[in-house]
Design an enzyme around this catalytic site. Structure first.
Site, PDB file in Angstrom:
ATOM      1  N   HIS A 148      43.414  13.944  -4.832  1.00 18.26           N
ATOM      2  CA  HIS A 148      43.689  14.090  -6.284  1.00 18.26           C
ATOM      3  C   HIS A 148      42.864  15.227  -6.900  1.00 18.26           C
ATOM      4  O   HIS A 148      42.527  15.176  -8.090  1.00 18.26           O
ATOM      5  CB  HIS A 148      43.415  12.789  -7.043  1.00 18.26           C
ATOM      6  CG  HIS A 148      44.002  11.575  -6.404  1.00 18.26           C
ATOM      7  ND1 HIS A 148      45.228  11.049  -6.752  1.00 18.26           N
ATOM      8  CD2 HIS A 148      43.535  10.783  -5.398  1.00 18.26           C
ATOM      9  CE1 HIS A 148      45.493   9.986  -6.004  1.00 18.26           C
ATOM     10  NE2 HIS A 148      44.465   9.804  -5.168  1.00 18.26           N
ATOM     11  N   SER A 172      41.904  44.078 -12.127  1.00 15.77           N
ATOM     12  CA  SER A 172      42.689  43.988 -13.355  1.00 15.77           C
ATOM     13  C   SER A 172      42.660  45.333 -14.062  1.00 15.77           C
ATOM     14  O   SER A 172      41.654  46.042 -14.028  1.00 15.77           O
ATOM     15  CB  SER A 172      42.078  42.909 -14.263  1.00 15.77           C
ATOM     16  OG  SER A 172      42.448  43.130 -15.606  1.00 15.77           O
ATOM     17  N   LYS A 216      37.396  41.363 -12.837  1.00 17.44           N
ATOM     18  CA  LYS A 216      38.347  40.548 -12.064  1.00 17.44           C
ATOM     19  C   LYS A 216      38.446  40.954 -10.591  1.00 17.44           C
ATOM     20  O   LYS A 216      38.411  42.130 -10.258  1.00 17.44           O
ATOM     21  CB  LYS A 216      39.745  40.613 -12.692  1.00 17.44           C
ATOM     22  CG  LYS A 216      39.871  39.908 -14.020  1.00 17.44           C
ATOM     23  CD  LYS A 216      39.543  38.415 -13.960  1.00 17.44           C
ATOM     24  CE  LYS A 216      40.599  37.601 -13.246  1.00 17.44           C
ATOM     25  NZ  LYS A 216      41.857  37.546 -13.985  1.00 17.44           N
ATOM     26  N   GLU A 259      48.742  34.729  -3.830  1.00 20.54           N
ATOM     27  CA  GLU A 259      49.657  34.284  -4.886  1.00 20.54           C
ATOM     28  C   GLU A 259      51.087  34.658  -4.531  1.00 20.54           C
ATOM     29  O   GLU A 259      52.037  33.919  -4.782  1.00 20.54           O
ATOM     30  CB  GLU A 259      49.253  34.914  -6.222  1.00 20.54           C
ATOM     31  CG  GLU A 259      47.861  34.466  -6.674  1.00 20.54           C
ATOM     32  CD  GLU A 259      47.338  35.344  -7.807  1.00 20.54           C
ATOM     33  OE1 GLU A 259      47.974  35.351  -8.872  1.00 20.54           O
ATOM     34  OE2 GLU A 259      46.313  36.031  -7.613  1.00 20.54           O
TER      35      GLU A 259
END
Ligand code: ARG
Length: 489
Positions: free
Chosen positions: A183, A304, A310, A317
């Protein structure tokens, strides 16, 4: 022929070939134009054409035709001269495409029409006899089966490279511990190696699943013709052997209607993408600031345009994203199949883009995942810190069980402890022996030396557990399998 003459001839042939598509633009007509009064509508013909994508079957199509020509020769349909001309013609077409990939172009409806057109252009009349007793319906079926059988080993190889990266990371993680999660809440300490190998086992099943796809595609459909079989006594068994199939499809209607092996390929691809996507999601999370268990190599990260700090895990992804697309290929294809009447229907042409796209997504994603995993750096301090605290609660309860307390009672006692300590802002690690005993008289002075993450993993007794010896055995088993699989491909 002197080397010089041969070179001049080769150059002349190449010039002709390069000019061919432009010439053909004007002259090529469909294989089936005899029956029609007027020319086909150009836009509709172009819309239904598959050559832009089925050129990927080129090699398989030519190999299928070489074998078909041999079978026709043996059946007495082609005489030895015609047979030799067809063989030479098809071989030269193969060579032309190898020498110059842009050769595979033209206004043809599909790859089958392309090969036949070029063959006739090159050898004339005998080329017009090759399609005797054959239909594009059984031809495309044999091409697709050959393609699947030919591509599976490369796909397996790329999956093996991800497993290899996971196994190498597991081996170098040694006895490092980390929290496991259920979880997305800290559950119990596990070895980092144990966690990494979990992903490897899932991918190993994918390698094996693709093997089953290869077996499913292993049946030779030629001889089925358009649907009813063929009038020429071709030796289909020999033809199957010649093309590397172990058997012949038993029913000609099934032979031309069946694309189950495409569905299975798409399913195997989708499941492999699901596994890569779950691995990718873990890497995205575990390399982020909140977890920080691994450091992403600069070489695989992206920045970024706006935020200078970043360091994004874009490749992972994209793997996650492409999993959705691959599942789309599977569900789209199953939807195409479900309403089809038996026999060949043009809808079946949709199998190709689905299959090629799934293959590309999977090969690309496996390559990306292998590179990212191979270049991860473990932050042992962060994983060790994460594997302490209340995540040892089950071990505290098991400590009491070892002292004779019933597990349900122990569970309640430790649950109460956690509730109380959270209120007081304390942890197991800061309690004195007296404070432990205030919760239960069976807690001895040794409790905090017995209850640690390292002790927790060592307490595990089952072969599939995170016990360091069990994990070593797992690692040895999957490494041996990996070496065998890599040697076999
Ligand atoms: N391009 C077609 C396909 O991919 C080849 C088979 C064509 N057969 C036909 N009867 N139109 O399915």
């Amino acid at each position: 022929m002197s080397g010089c003459v041969r070179r001049v001839l080769a150059l002349a042939a190449l010039g002709l070939l390069l000019a061919a598509p432009a010439l053909a633009q004007e002259t090529a007509k469909p294989l089936w134009s005899g029956r029609f009064d007027v020319e086909p509508d150009k836009a509709l013909l172009a819309w239904g054409a598959s050559f832009s994508f089925d050129r990927r079957l080129f090699e398989d199509d030519v190999n299928g035709s070489l074998a078909w020509a041999e079978a026709l020769t043996r059946a007495g349909v082609l005489n030895p001269d015609e047979s030799a001309a067809i063989r030479r013609g098809l071989t030269s077409i193969l060579e032309s495409a190898r020498a110059n990939p842009s050769f595979l172009a033209g206004p043809d409806e599909d790859v089958h029409s392309f090969v036949e057109r070029v063959l006739i252009e090159r050898i004339g009349e005998p080329g017009r006899r090759l399609h005797t007793g054959r239909s594009r319906n059984d031809q495309v079926a044999v091409d697709m089966r050959l393609y699947v059988r030919r591509r599976v080993p490369d796909i397996q190889k790329s999956l093996l490279s991800v497993i290899d990266a996971l196994v190498a990371q597991a081996a170098s993680a040694g006895d490092a511990v980390m929290p496991s999660y259920t979880h997305v809440r800290r559950a119990q300490p596990v070895l980092v190696a144990h966690y990494l190998l979990a992903h490897a086992w899932a991918l190993r099943r994918d390698v094996e699943r693709f093997e089953a796809v290869r077996v499913e595609a292993d049946a030779m459909p030629l001889g089925a013709g358009a649907i009813a079989g063929t009038n020429y006594a071709v030796d289909t068994k020999l033809l199957a052997e010649r093309l590397g199939f172990s058997k012949v499809v038993a029913n000609s209607i099934d032979a031309t209607s069946d694309r189950d092996y495409v569905s299975s390929f798409l399913h195997a691809s989708s499941l492999a993408m699901v596994h890569l996507s779950r691995l990718a999601e873990d890497v995205v999370l575990f390399t982020g600031e909140e977890f920080g268990f691994f450091v992403l190599s600069d070489a695989v990260a992206t920045g970024s345009s706006l935020m200078p700090q970043k360091k994004n895990p874009d490749p992972m992804e994209l793997v996650r994203g492409k999993a959705g697309r691959t599942i789309g290929n599977l569900t789209g294809w199953l939807s195409t199949m479900k309403g089809l009447p038996s026999g060949y229907n043009k809808d079946l042409q949709e199998d190709k883009e689905a299959l090629f796209d799934a293959e590309d997504s999977l090969m690309g994603s496996a390559g990306a995942a292998a590179t990212v995993v191979r270049t991860l750096t473990l932050d042992r301090a962060r994983t060790t810190r994460g594997a302490s605290g209340f995540l040892l609660s089950t071990d505290v309860a098991d400590y009491l069980v070892a002292k004779g307390v019933a597990f349900r009672t122990a569970h309640e006692v430790v649950g109460g402890m956690v509730r109380e300590l959270l209120k007081q802002g304390k942890e197991f690690e800061t309690l004195t022996p007296g404070e432990w005993r205030a919760f239960h008289p069976s807690f001895g002075d040794d409790v905090m030396t017995v209850v640690t993450a390292q002790a927790s993993v060592r307490m595990k007794k089952t072969p599939q557990s995170t016990n360091p010896e069990a994990v070593q055995a797992q690692l040895a088993e999957i490494s041996a399998w990996l070496r065998g699989a890599q040697a076999g491909r």
